[in-house]
Design an enzyme around this catalytic site. Structure first.
Site, PDB file in Angstrom:
ATOM      1  N   ASP A 222      33.438  37.029  46.162  1.00  0.00           N
ATOM      2  CA  ASP A 222      32.325  36.107  46.386  1.00  0.00           C
ATOM      3  C   ASP A 222      32.917  34.767  46.833  1.00  0.00           C
ATOM      4  O   ASP A 222      34.128  34.656  47.112  1.00  0.00           O
ATOM      5  CB  ASP A 222      31.420  36.011  45.148  1.00  0.00           C
TER       6      ASP A 222
ATOM      7  N   CYS B  75      36.184  37.348  41.937  1.00  0.00           N
ATOM      8  CA  CYS B  75      35.098  36.379  41.764  1.00  0.00           C
ATOM      9  C   CYS B  75      35.672  35.239  40.924  1.00  0.00           C
ATOM     10  O   CYS B  75      36.892  35.060  40.882  1.00  0.00           O
ATOM     11  CB  CYS B  75      33.855  37.025  41.136  1.00  0.00           C
TER      12      CYS B  75
ATOM     13  N   THR C  58      35.657  34.740  37.603  1.00  0.00           N
ATOM     14  CA  THR C  58      36.318  35.187  36.373  1.00  0.00           C
ATOM     15  C   THR C  58      36.851  36.621  36.450  1.00  0.00           C
ATOM     16  O   THR C  58      37.646  37.026  35.603  1.00  0.00           O
ATOM     17  CB  THR C  58      35.296  35.176  35.210  1.00  0.00           C
TER      18      THR C  58
ATOM     19  N   HIS D 190      47.370  53.264  31.633  1.00  0.00           N
ATOM     20  CA  HIS D 190      46.551  53.876  30.576  1.00  0.00           C
ATOM     21  C   HIS D 190      45.141  54.228  31.037  1.00  0.00           C
ATOM     22  O   HIS D 190      44.608  55.266  30.667  1.00  0.00           O
ATOM     23  CB  HIS D 190      46.450  52.942  29.365  1.00  0.00           C
TER      24      HIS D 190
ATOM     25  N   HIS E 288      46.047  59.927  27.839  1.00  0.00           N
ATOM     26  CA  HIS E 288      45.239  58.961  28.611  1.00  0.00           C
ATOM     27  C   HIS E 288      44.218  59.704  29.472  1.00  0.00           C
ATOM     28  O   HIS E 288      43.087  59.256  29.631  1.00  0.00           O
ATOM     29  CB  HIS E 288      46.139  58.085  29.469  1.00  0.00           C
TER      30      HIS E 288
HETATM   31  C1  RB5 Z   1      29.916  32.409  40.572  1.00  0.00           C
HETATM   32  O1  RB5 Z   1      29.637  31.073  40.282  1.00  0.00           O
HETATM   33  C2  RB5 Z   1      30.493  33.093  39.341  1.00  0.00           C
HETATM   34  O2  RB5 Z   1      29.484  33.329  38.414  1.00  0.00           O
HETATM   35  C3  RB5 Z   1      31.167  34.396  39.749  1.00  0.00           C
HETATM   36  O3  RB5 Z   1      32.160  34.112  40.663  1.00  0.00           O
HETATM   37  C4  RB5 Z   1      31.838  35.203  38.640  1.00  0.00           C
HETATM   38  O4  RB5 Z   1      32.704  34.425  37.891  1.00  0.00           O
HETATM   39  C5  RB5 Z   1      30.987  36.040  37.808  1.00  0.00           C
HETATM   40  O5  RB5 Z   1      31.464  36.780  36.941  1.00  0.00           O
END
Ligand code: RB5
Length: 159
Positions: A14, A71, A73, A104, A139
Site C-alpha cells: 500500500d 504495508c 505494520t 516451521h 511441521h
Molecule cells: C495504513 O495507514 C496502515 O493502516 C496500513 O499500512 C497497515 O499498517 C495496516 O495493517
C-alpha cells in the site's frame, strides 16, 4: 541457498509500503528472481486488502511461487492475504521470525511493516525467509491441521 522451487515472486504494497516494496523488488531482481509487481507505485492512499488479494490469488493460482506484501505494520496485509485458501501469510518484522516462517510454518507469503523496519532490515528479512528450508515432519503435520481449518464446518443435520 534459496529454495530452487521459487522462481517467480509476487509483490504488493500500500502507500505506506511501496518504497520498501520497490527496494525488495530490486533485491529480488538482482538475485535473479522474476518479479510480478502488483503495485501500488506512489504515496497516494490506497486500501491494503486490494493488494493483498492480488498477491494472494497469484500465489494460490500458482502464477507465482511466493508473495511478499508490505504495508505500515505487515498486519493488515497478513490478515487479508490469509483469507485466500492455500495462503499462509506471516508478518515478520525480524529475521528470526522470517526464518521460522519458512522452516516451521512454510509461509508462502511474507508480510513486512515499512513503519516498523527500514528498507535494509526489510531486505535482510526477505533474504532470511528465502534461505529458510521447510522442515517437514511434525511441521507438515501441523500445516495439514491448518489446511483442515479451511474446510467449512459440516452442516448440522435438519430434524
Ligand atoms: C495504513 O495507514 C496502515 O493502516 C496500513 O499500512 C497497515 O499498517 C495496516 O495493517
Amino acid at each position: 541457498m534459496v529454495d530452487k522451487k521459487t522462481r517467480r515472486i509476487a509483490l504488493g504494497a500500500d502507500h505506506a509500503g511501496y518504497q520498501v516494496k520497490d527496494r525488495i523488488k530490486e533485491l529480488l531482481q538482482k538475485k535473479g528472481f522474476e518479479v510480478l509487481d502488483f503495485g501500488t507505485h506512489s504515496e497516494e492512499s490506497v486500501d491494503y486488502p486490494d493488494y493483498a488479494r492480488l498477491v494472494a490469488q497469484s500465489v494460490a493460482n500458482a502464477e507465482s511461487d511466493r508473495g511478499i506484501l508490505v504495508c505500515g505494520t505487515g498486519l493488515g496485509m497478513a490478515i487479508a492475504a490469509n483469507k485466500t485458501q492455500g495462503i499462509r501469510a506471516a508478518t515478520c518484522n525480524d529475521t528470526y521470525t522470517a526464518r521460522m516462517a519458512a522452516e516451521h510454518t512454510d509461509a508462502n507469503v511474507l508480510c513486512v511493516g515499512a513503519r516498523v523496519v527500514d528498507a535494509d532490515h526489510a531486505a535482510a528479512i526477505v533474504e532470511e525467509w528465502l534461505k529458510g528450508k521447510f522442515g517437514g515432519g511434525r511441521h507438515q503435520r501441523r500445516i495439514d491441521k491448518i489446511t483442515e481449518l479451511e474446510r467449512p464446518p459440516a452442516l448440522s443435520r435438519a430434524k
